[in-house]
Design a protein around this motif. Sequence first.
Motif, PDB file in Angstrom:
ATOM      1  N   LYS A  65      70.440 -29.707  32.282  1.00  0.00           N
ATOM      2  CA  LYS A  65      71.719 -29.147  32.353  1.00  0.00           C
ATOM      3  C   LYS A  65      71.935 -28.814  30.899  1.00  0.00           C
ATOM      4  O   LYS A  65      72.602 -27.353  30.641  1.00  0.00           O
ATOM      5  CB  LYS A  65      73.057 -30.076  32.906  1.00  0.00           C
ATOM      6  N   GLU A  66      71.743 -29.539  29.808  1.00  0.00           N
ATOM      7  CA  GLU A  66      72.081 -29.341  28.467  1.00  0.00           C
ATOM      8  C   GLU A  66      71.070 -28.016  28.196  1.00  0.00           C
ATOM      9  O   GLU A  66      71.381 -26.918  27.437  1.00  0.00           O
ATOM     10  CB  GLU A  66      71.701 -30.244  27.577  1.00  0.00           C
ATOM     11  N   MET A  67      69.861 -27.899  28.792  1.00  0.00           N
ATOM     12  CA  MET A  67      69.011 -26.878  28.341  1.00  0.00           C
ATOM     13  C   MET A  67      69.478 -25.626  28.600  1.00  0.00           C
ATOM     14  O   MET A  67      69.557 -24.464  28.029  1.00  0.00           O
ATOM     15  CB  MET A  67      67.622 -26.981  28.765  1.00  0.00           C
ATOM     16  N   GLN A  68      69.985 -25.563  30.045  1.00  0.00           N
ATOM     17  CA  GLN A  68      70.296 -24.411  30.777  1.00  0.00           C
ATOM     18  C   GLN A  68      71.790 -23.615  30.171  1.00  0.00           C
ATOM     19  O   GLN A  68      71.996 -22.519  30.371  1.00  0.00           O
ATOM     20  CB  GLN A  68      70.317 -24.491  32.144  1.00  0.00           C
ATOM     21  N   ARG A  69      72.634 -24.649  29.708  1.00  0.00           N
ATOM     22  CA  ARG A  69      73.900 -24.105  29.122  1.00  0.00           C
ATOM     23  C   ARG A  69      73.904 -23.819  27.734  1.00  0.00           C
ATOM     24  O   ARG A  69      74.904 -23.330  27.083  1.00  0.00           O
ATOM     25  CB  ARG A  69      74.999 -25.206  29.497  1.00  0.00           C
ATOM     26  N   THR A  70      72.746 -23.853  26.958  1.00  0.00           N
ATOM     27  CA  THR A  70      72.471 -23.626  25.485  1.00  0.00           C
ATOM     28  C   THR A  70      72.062 -21.994  25.528  1.00  0.00           C
ATOM     29  O   THR A  70      70.805 -21.987  26.065  1.00  0.00           O
ATOM     30  CB  THR A  70      71.593 -24.690  25.029  1.00  0.00           C
ATOM     31  N   GLU A  71      72.388 -21.342  24.668  1.00  0.00           N
ATOM     32  CA  GLU A  71      71.818 -20.043  24.596  1.00  0.00           C
ATOM     33  C   GLU A  71      70.730 -20.016  23.892  1.00  0.00           C
ATOM     34  O   GLU A  71      70.383 -20.928  23.001  1.00  0.00           O
ATOM     35  CB  GLU A  71      73.017 -19.006  23.860  1.00  0.00           C
ATOM     36  N   GLY A  72      69.723 -19.045  24.124  1.00  0.00           N
ATOM     37  CA  GLY A  72      68.467 -18.916  23.277  1.00  0.00           C
ATOM     38  C   GLY A  72      67.742 -20.108  23.517  1.00  0.00           C
ATOM     39  O   GLY A  72      67.727 -20.729  24.714  1.00  0.00           O
ATOM     40  N   HIS A  73      66.652 -20.472  22.653  1.00  0.00           N
ATOM     41  CA  HIS A  73      65.809 -21.343  23.024  1.00  0.00           C
ATOM     42  C   HIS A  73      65.916 -22.730  22.015  1.00  0.00           C
ATOM     43  O   HIS A  73      64.924 -23.556  22.065  1.00  0.00           O
ATOM     44  CB  HIS A  73      64.261 -20.775  22.472  1.00  0.00           C
ATOM     45  N   ALA A  74      67.124 -22.693  21.474  1.00  0.00           N
ATOM     46  CA  ALA A  74      67.368 -23.986  20.358  1.00  0.00           C
ATOM     47  C   ALA A  74      67.191 -25.392  21.091  1.00  0.00           C
ATOM     48  O   ALA A  74      66.628 -26.402  20.734  1.00  0.00           O
ATOM     49  CB  ALA A  74      68.714 -23.864  19.685  1.00  0.00           C
ATOM     50  N   SER A  75      67.786 -25.306  22.601  1.00  0.00           N
ATOM     51  CA  SER A  75      67.846 -26.645  23.258  1.00  0.00           C
ATOM     52  C   SER A  75      66.322 -27.007  23.714  1.00  0.00           C
ATOM     53  O   SER A  75      65.776 -27.969  23.675  1.00  0.00           O
ATOM     54  CB  SER A  75      68.583 -26.524  24.333  1.00  0.00           C
ATOM     55  N   ALA A 230      55.470 -20.642  28.939  1.00  0.00           N
ATOM     56  CA  ALA A 230      56.277 -20.263  30.401  1.00  0.00           C
ATOM     57  C   ALA A 230      57.665 -19.775  30.245  1.00  0.00           C
ATOM     58  O   ALA A 230      58.086 -19.251  30.967  1.00  0.00           O
ATOM     59  CB  ALA A 230      56.151 -21.525  31.064  1.00  0.00           C
ATOM     60  N   ASN A 231      58.238 -20.374  29.089  1.00  0.00           N
ATOM     61  CA  ASN A 231      59.903 -20.252  28.846  1.00  0.00           C
ATOM     62  C   ASN A 231      59.632 -18.611  28.160  1.00  0.00           C
ATOM     63  O   ASN A 231      60.759 -17.634  28.682  1.00  0.00           O
ATOM     64  CB  ASN A 231      60.187 -20.906  27.645  1.00  0.00           C
ATOM     65  N   LEU A 232      59.018 -18.343  27.433  1.00  0.00           N
ATOM     66  CA  LEU A 232      58.961 -16.859  26.895  1.00  0.00           C
ATOM     67  C   LEU A 232      58.566 -15.933  27.912  1.00  0.00           C
ATOM     68  O   LEU A 232      59.032 -14.656  27.899  1.00  0.00           O
ATOM     69  CB  LEU A 232      57.832 -16.743  25.660  1.00  0.00           C
ATOM     70  N   SER A 233      57.842 -16.160  29.063  1.00  0.00           N
ATOM     71  CA  SER A 233      57.624 -15.214  30.062  1.00  0.00           C
ATOM     72  C   SER A 233      58.713 -15.333  31.208  1.00  0.00           C
ATOM     73  O   SER A 233      58.860 -14.365  31.991  1.00  0.00           O
ATOM     74  CB  SER A 233      56.385 -15.603  30.717  1.00  0.00           C
ATOM     75  N   GLY A 234      59.842 -16.168  31.187  1.00  0.00           N
ATOM     76  CA  GLY A 234      60.852 -16.242  32.032  1.00  0.00           C
ATOM     77  C   GLY A 234      60.454 -17.045  33.007  1.00  0.00           C
ATOM     78  O   GLY A 234      61.456 -17.170  34.124  1.00  0.00           O
ATOM     79  N   ILE A 235      59.554 -17.468  33.257  1.00  0.00           N
ATOM     80  CA  ILE A 235      59.179 -18.390  34.550  1.00  0.00           C
ATOM     81  C   ILE A 235      59.690 -19.495  34.591  1.00  0.00           C
ATOM     82  O   ILE A 235      60.378 -20.153  35.632  1.00  0.00           O
ATOM     83  CB  ILE A 235      57.624 -18.874  34.570  1.00  0.00           C
ATOM     84  N   ALA A 236      59.878 -20.160  33.250  1.00  0.00           N
ATOM     85  CA  ALA A 236      60.861 -21.590  33.368  1.00  0.00           C
ATOM     86  C   ALA A 236      62.263 -21.392  33.676  1.00  0.00           C
ATOM     87  O   ALA A 236      62.646 -22.314  34.562  1.00  0.00           O
ATOM     88  CB  ALA A 236      60.418 -21.994  31.720  1.00  0.00           C
ATOM     89  N   ASP A 237      63.002 -20.421  33.115  1.00  0.00           N
ATOM     90  CA  ASP A 237      64.222 -20.419  33.465  1.00  0.00           C
ATOM     91  C   ASP A 237      64.457 -20.243  35.076  1.00  0.00           C
ATOM     92  O   ASP A 237      65.321 -20.772  35.572  1.00  0.00           O
ATOM     93  CB  ASP A 237      64.807 -19.251  32.873  1.00  0.00           C
ATOM     94  N   LYS A 238      63.518 -19.572  35.815  1.00  0.00           N
ATOM     95  CA  LYS A 238      63.860 -19.139  37.179  1.00  0.00           C
ATOM     96  C   LYS A 238      63.547 -20.574  37.867  1.00  0.00           C
ATOM     97  O   LYS A 238      64.494 -20.898  38.697  1.00  0.00           O
ATOM     98  CB  LYS A 238      62.600 -18.370  37.583  1.00  0.00           C
ATOM     99  N   HIS A 239      62.700 -21.491  37.337  1.00  0.00           N
ATOM    100  CA  HIS A 239      62.573 -22.845  38.054  1.00  0.00           C
ATOM    101  C   HIS A 239      63.672 -23.610  37.704  1.00  0.00           C
ATOM    102  O   HIS A 239      64.173 -24.596  38.618  1.00  0.00           O
ATOM    103  CB  HIS A 239      61.288 -23.390  37.889  1.00  0.00           C
ATOM    104  N   ARG A 240      64.222 -23.750  36.612  1.00  0.00           N
ATOM    105  CA  ARG A 240      65.346 -24.661  36.053  1.00  0.00           C
ATOM    106  C   ARG A 240      66.467 -24.117  36.738  1.00  0.00           C
ATOM    107  O   ARG A 240      67.264 -25.097  37.139  1.00  0.00           O
ATOM    108  CB  ARG A 240      65.404 -24.571  34.774  1.00  0.00           C
ATOM    109  N   ASP A 241      66.787 -22.999  36.944  1.00  0.00           N
ATOM    110  CA  ASP A 241      68.118 -22.449  37.649  1.00  0.00           C
ATOM    111  C   ASP A 241      67.986 -22.970  39.191  1.00  0.00           C
ATOM    112  O   ASP A 241      68.920 -23.152  39.822  1.00  0.00           O
ATOM    113  CB  ASP A 241      68.039 -20.793  37.450  1.00  0.00           C
TER     114      ASP A 241
END
Length: 251
Positions: A65-75, A230-241
């Motif tokens: 949840k912390e990762m998904q609510r943080t903009e960019g890749h800082a989290s 995986a994050n830079l390709s967008g795959i990771a966000d899809k699965h975390r969402d």
Amino acid sequence: MGVSTSNPEPGIALVTVDYPPVNALPVQGWYDLAAALRAAGADPGVRCVVLASKGRGFNAGVDIKEMQRTEGHASLIGANRGCFEAFAAVYECEVPVVAAVHGFCLGGGIGLVGNADAIVASEDATFGLPELDRGALGAATHLSRLVPQHLMRVLYYTSRTATAQELHRHGSVWQVVPRDGLMAAALALAREIAAKDGELIRLAKAAINGIDPVDVRRSYRYEQGFTFEANLSGIADKHRDAFMEHGKERA
């Protein structure tokens, strides 16, 4: 809430993690855990560290949840670096670390116990890496220290879990006990270790790490590179969402 250290017996430090409801650690939590473990190991009066958790399970990995609510890749960067430091702090602790595991031990939890010197688990404990279901990669380095190579691959590819009894049969879990006897069993093992000469036990830890066939720091860092991909390709966000949406449906 957070990470705390106590001394239940002479020569023993108890590091306790408490991040309700499931011990999914935020970025700062991983750094705090690393600092507590390193401080305990550096204490000349400590000859063994017990790592335990309060609540429903030992560890559920990073706080998605912390990762998904943080903009960019800082989290993401913070979580990866924090996990790297916490896992290394277990492995490099100057004295042996006994992990007392109850309930679920997932994701980052595998990184912690896979680097521990001994594991005592409750009968309800389960171990696994749901990384592929969370859009992440990593900690196969540590799962490989718990189960044979081919079993590690199946567990990793399927996101299945293994029970404490199964790991006990493989020799990676020292003892399996009822839930209410977990802390007593972990302290009993720690007490036996802490009865050794303090200087010799530190030399023994350094010597055993020195002959380890795998450089766990470098191996895990290599895995983390694929997490970034995986994050830079967008795959990771899809699965975390998808994971967070599933959590809302169950709530």
